[in-house]
Design a protein around this motif. Structure first.
Motif, short mmCIF file in Angstrom:
data_model
loop_
_atom_site.label_atom_id
_atom_site.label_comp_id
_atom_site.label_asym_id
_atom_site.label_seq_id
_atom_site.Cartn_x
_atom_site.Cartn_y
_atom_site.Cartn_z
N LYS A 1 -3.15 -0.76 -10.98
CA LYS A 1 -2.90 -0.63 -12.42
C LYS A 1 -2.13 -1.83 -12.95
CE LYS A 1 -0.87 2.46 -15.86
NZ LYS A 1 -0.23 3.77 -16.09
N ALA A 2 -1.10 -2.25 -12.24
CA ALA A 2 -0.30 -3.39 -12.68
C ALA A 2 -1.14 -4.66 -12.76
CB ALA A 2 0.89 -3.59 -11.74
N LEU A 3 -1.96 -4.91 -11.76
CA LEU A 3 -2.80 -6.11 -11.76
C LEU A 3 -3.84 -6.03 -12.86
CD1 LEU A 3 -3.65 -8.82 -10.64
CD2 LEU A 3 -4.94 -7.61 -8.86
N ALA A 4 -4.48 -4.88 -13.02
CA ALA A 4 -5.49 -4.72 -14.06
C ALA A 4 -4.90 -4.95 -15.44
CB ALA A 4 -6.12 -3.33 -13.98
N GLN A 5 -3.71 -4.45 -15.67
CA GLN A 5 -3.08 -4.64 -16.97
C GLN A 5 -2.69 -6.11 -17.19
OE1 GLN A 5 -0.04 -1.59 -17.17
NE2 GLN A 5 -1.54 -0.07 -17.86
N ARG A 6 -2.22 -6.77 -16.15
CA ARG A 6 -1.89 -8.20 -16.27
C ARG A 6 -3.13 -9.01 -16.62
NH1 ARG A 6 -2.17 -12.59 -12.95
NH2 ARG A 6 -2.46 -11.38 -11.05
N LEU A 7 -4.24 -8.73 -15.91
CA LEU A 7 -5.48 -9.45 -16.17
C LEU A 7 -6.02 -9.16 -17.57
CD1 LEU A 7 -7.12 -8.99 -12.67
CD2 LEU A 7 -6.39 -11.17 -13.68
N VAL B 1 -14.72 3.86 -6.85
CA VAL B 1 -13.64 3.91 -5.86
C VAL B 1 -13.88 5.07 -4.90
CG1 VAL B 1 -11.15 4.11 -5.53
CG2 VAL B 1 -12.05 2.94 -7.56
N ASN B 2 -13.71 4.80 -3.61
CA ASN B 2 -13.90 5.79 -2.55
C ASN B 2 -12.71 5.75 -1.60
OD1 ASN B 2 -16.77 6.50 -3.23
ND2 ASN B 2 -17.04 4.33 -2.79
N ILE B 3 -11.58 6.25 -2.06
CA ILE B 3 -10.40 6.28 -1.19
C ILE B 3 -10.64 7.29 -0.07
CG2 ILE B 3 -7.95 6.89 -1.07
CD1 ILE B 3 -7.65 5.81 -3.89
N PRO B 4 -10.40 6.93 1.17
CA PRO B 4 -10.62 7.86 2.29
C PRO B 4 -9.80 9.15 2.11
CG PRO B 4 -10.20 5.66 3.12
CD PRO B 4 -9.91 5.62 1.65
N LEU B 5 -10.42 10.26 2.39
CA LEU B 5 -9.75 11.56 2.24
C LEU B 5 -8.54 11.68 3.14
CD1 LEU B 5 -12.88 13.88 2.00
CD2 LEU B 5 -11.45 13.02 0.13
N ASP B 6 -8.52 10.97 4.25
CA ASP B 6 -7.40 11.08 5.18
C ASP B 6 -6.30 10.03 4.94
OD1 ASP B 6 -8.88 8.90 6.03
OD2 ASP B 6 -8.86 9.46 8.14
N MET B 7 -6.42 9.26 3.84
CA MET B 7 -5.36 8.29 3.55
C MET B 7 -4.08 9.03 3.16
SD MET B 7 -5.14 5.23 0.71
CE MET B 7 -6.17 4.07 1.60
N ASP B 8 -2.97 8.51 3.65
CA ASP B 8 -1.67 9.07 3.31
C ASP B 8 -1.52 9.07 1.78
OD1 ASP B 8 1.17 9.84 3.84
OD2 ASP B 8 1.52 7.89 2.89
N PRO B 9 -1.21 10.22 1.17
CA PRO B 9 -1.11 10.30 -0.29
C PRO B 9 -0.11 9.31 -0.90
CG PRO B 9 -1.16 12.50 0.65
CD PRO B 9 -1.05 11.53 1.79
N ALA B 10 1.00 9.07 -0.22
CA ALA B 10 1.98 8.11 -0.73
C ALA B 10 1.39 6.70 -0.75
CB ALA B 10 3.25 8.15 0.12
N ARG B 11 0.64 6.35 0.28
CA ARG B 11 -0.01 5.03 0.34
C ARG B 11 -1.05 4.91 -0.76
NH1 ARG B 11 -0.20 -0.04 0.30
NH2 ARG B 11 -1.91 -1.03 1.37
N ALA B 12 -1.82 5.97 -0.98
CA ALA B 12 -2.84 5.96 -2.03
C ALA B 12 -2.19 5.75 -3.40
CB ALA B 12 -3.64 7.25 -2.01
N GLU B 13 -1.09 6.41 -3.67
CA GLU B 13 -0.39 6.25 -4.94
C GLU B 13 0.16 4.84 -5.10
OE1 GLU B 13 -0.51 8.31 -7.56
OE2 GLU B 13 -1.87 9.43 -6.27
N GLN B 14 0.65 4.26 -4.01
CA GLN B 14 1.16 2.90 -4.06
C GLN B 14 0.04 1.92 -4.41
OE1 GLN B 14 2.63 1.42 -0.30
NE2 GLN B 14 3.13 -0.58 -1.13
N LYS C 1 -2.76 2.57 -5.96
CA LYS C 1 -3.18 2.80 -7.36
C LYS C 1 -2.20 2.16 -8.34
CE LYS C 1 -5.23 7.25 -6.25
NZ LYS C 1 -5.15 8.70 -6.54
N ALA C 2 -0.91 2.24 -8.07
CA ALA C 2 0.10 1.62 -8.94
C ALA C 2 -0.05 0.10 -8.95
CB ALA C 2 1.49 2.03 -8.50
N GLU C 3 -0.29 -0.48 -7.77
CA GLU C 3 -0.49 -1.93 -7.68
C GLU C 3 -1.76 -2.33 -8.43
OE1 GLU C 3 -0.57 -2.62 -3.47
OE2 GLU C 3 1.57 -2.25 -3.24
#
Length: 96
Positions: free
Chosen positions: A28-34, A9-22, A24-26
């Motif tokens: 995690k949810a999909l990975a756990q469902r799969l 994973v290479n999340i851009p350093l300038d990505m809004d932290p709130a967007r990055a957390e959102q 990541k949460a999405e």
């Protein structure tokens, strides 16, 4: 069909932290469902990296492709895929 997949994973350093957390949460949810569905059989973190090794158990290469493309972090990933098949010396009959 079994596939060994490395995802880095290479999340851009300038990505809004709130967007990055959102995202990541999405993810995690999909990975756990799969995982609960048995499609994403194993998931291991690679020590010291924002990366993982995963084992997918899917019906086709197209299904794997579709799963990977729907991952929320997909646009920020480098992905390597290896198709797996039984080894003649394996003592396990069920590939588990």
């Amino acid at each position: 069909m079994l596939f060994h997949v490395k995802m880095t994973v290479n999340i851009p350093l300038d990505m809004d932290p709130a967007r990055a957390e959102q995202i990541k949460a999405e993810e995690k949810a999909l990975a756990q469902r799969l995982q609960h569905e048995g499609k994403w059989r194993h998931l291991w973190r690679i020590a010291g990296q924002y990366a993982n090794y995963s084992l997918f158990d899917v019906d086709s290469t197209q299904e794997l492709h579709d799963i990977l493309m729907q991952l929320p972090l997909f646009p920020y990933m480098d992905i390597e895929v290896d198709a797996l098949c039984r080894h003649a010396s394996s003592i396990h009959a069920d590939d588990r």
